[in-house]
Write a protein that holds these residues in place. Structure first.
Motif, PDB file in Angstrom:
ATOM      1  N   ILE A  81      -5.257   5.173  -4.359  1.00  0.00           N
ATOM      2  CA  ILE A  81      -5.799   5.124  -3.013  1.00  0.00           C
ATOM      3  C   ILE A  81      -5.990   6.533  -2.481  1.00  0.00           C
ATOM      4  O   ILE A  81      -5.021   7.248  -2.239  1.00  0.00           O
ATOM      5  CB  ILE A  81      -4.881   4.316  -2.067  1.00  0.00           C
ATOM      6  N   LEU A  90     -10.193  -1.315  -0.305  1.00  0.00           N
ATOM      7  CA  LEU A  90      -9.279  -1.218  -1.452  1.00  0.00           C
ATOM      8  C   LEU A  90      -9.998  -1.565  -2.757  1.00  0.00           C
ATOM      9  O   LEU A  90      -9.746  -0.962  -3.801  1.00  0.00           O
ATOM     10  CB  LEU A  90      -8.076  -2.152  -1.256  1.00  0.00           C
ATOM     11  N   ARG A 108      -4.566   1.253   9.409  1.00  0.00           N
ATOM     12  CA  ARG A 108      -5.333   0.020   9.647  1.00  0.00           C
ATOM     13  C   ARG A 108      -4.429  -1.204   9.537  1.00  0.00           C
ATOM     14  O   ARG A 108      -4.553  -2.144  10.317  1.00  0.00           O
ATOM     15  CB  ARG A 108      -6.430  -0.117   8.590  1.00  0.00           C
ATOM     16  N   VAL A 155       0.857  -1.194   0.000  1.00  0.00           N
ATOM     17  CA  VAL A 155       0.000   0.000   0.000  1.00  0.00           C
ATOM     18  C   VAL A 155       0.896   1.248   0.000  1.00  0.00           C
ATOM     19  O   VAL A 155       0.659   2.195  -0.758  1.00  0.00           O
ATOM     20  CB  VAL A 155      -0.963   0.006   1.213  1.00  0.00           C
ATOM     21  N   TYR A 165      -5.406   3.496   5.291  1.00  0.00           N
ATOM     22  CA  TYR A 165      -5.086   2.078   5.063  1.00  0.00           C
ATOM     23  C   TYR A 165      -3.782   1.674   5.736  1.00  0.00           C
ATOM     24  O   TYR A 165      -3.674   0.587   6.292  1.00  0.00           O
ATOM     25  CB  TYR A 165      -5.067   1.763   3.567  1.00  0.00           C
ATOM     26  N   VAL A 170     -10.378  -3.919   5.127  1.00  0.00           N
ATOM     27  CA  VAL A 170      -9.339  -3.300   4.286  1.00  0.00           C
ATOM     28  C   VAL A 170      -9.516  -3.758   2.837  1.00  0.00           C
ATOM     29  O   VAL A 170      -9.467  -2.947   1.906  1.00  0.00           O
ATOM     30  CB  VAL A 170      -7.924  -3.669   4.794  1.00  0.00           C
TER      31      VAL A 170
END
Lengths: 104, 104, 104, 104
Positions: free
Chosen positions: D17, D68, D26, C41, D23, D64
């Protein structure tokens, strides 16, 4: 086990389900859900609404599975545990395999 | 529905399913699985065998859901994407919510 | 713990895991997967590739859960079954609730 | 893609993103959950408590994944849809395959 039948078949009439009618009713409702979803596809209802119904039906089915598994652990597996030995171990292995298929 | 939208009902006849018969057949088979599982509980078949059938039925149902979602993304969502604007965004939000319910 | 129970803490040192190192290694690998996904990510890798890694990690985690549940049924629940009574019933209820959370 | 970088790597820096920090945070928390679960196994905590933590971690991971996927549909797939043609179709096929892996 509803009557006093001497069970000669394997895997039949195990009589472990304490509230059989509850499961029969739930499964009848699930059958109705399947029929309803088929009707929605037939009538080309909105896809997201069909998916919502499929999610609900899957949850209902999982609840039946978890309920039956509970009965199985409570009766068959417990009985085997009390007897002990390799039979008890085999019952756990079998139950775990069924759980793995449900969890995926 | 890309053409002549005389559709006055909400969420009806969306015509997005390219292979409707395939889905109708699969759902008929799922309905048969539900009936079969009910019969197994009725006859008090071995619990683990019932759970195996429930797992198979759940997988069949998930395959239908993923297939319908594919059709939905391919048609409704794509159409909305081409038009753009808030409608396209709303379609994605709606699809994601349906996916979240399937994934749980 | 069948022997010398000097255990004064609640829920500690249950000693039911027959192959503890196997689970510790698997969990270390899962931790590495989590770190790897975070790196993906961070580097903005292709979303589908990240999702593939998340699916793999979820499967690894489910395998650990099913393995631990097997150990739990094989040891704690079996011990309770042999003792019998309400304690045995309570153990099954607790195990079923855990299974329901895993199945969802 | 936040800057005008000419992307020469495959599948790198997709910049799709919108809330990357969310993210990353998380996933850092999920990594901590994995570490915590390993500590629980190390200390032989009560199995059911470990399973509860695994269920929580799996849910966090699924959230998650769904997030995504939403970003991916909203950006990559939408962009492809606007361009149209076989590329758009391929993106849907790829997204559906990812969803199928998540749903299982």
């Amino acid at each position: 086990m509803t009557d006093a039948r001497v069970d000669t078949e394997t895997h039949a009439h195990h009589g472990y389900i304490s509230d059989k009618d509850k499961y029969l009713n739930r499964l009848k409702r699930i059958e109705g859900q399947a029929r309803g979803i088929r009707g929605m596809v037939e009538d080309e209802k909105y896809c997201i609404d069909i998916l919502t119904q499929i999610s609900a039906m899957t949850s209902a089915l999982e609840a039946v599975a978890v309920g039956l598994l509970d009965e199985h652990l409570r009766h068959c597996v417990m009985d085997a545990a009390r007897l002990g030995g390799p039979e008890a171990d085999a019952k756990i292995t079998e139950a775990t395999a069924a759980i793995a298929r449900l969890v995926r």
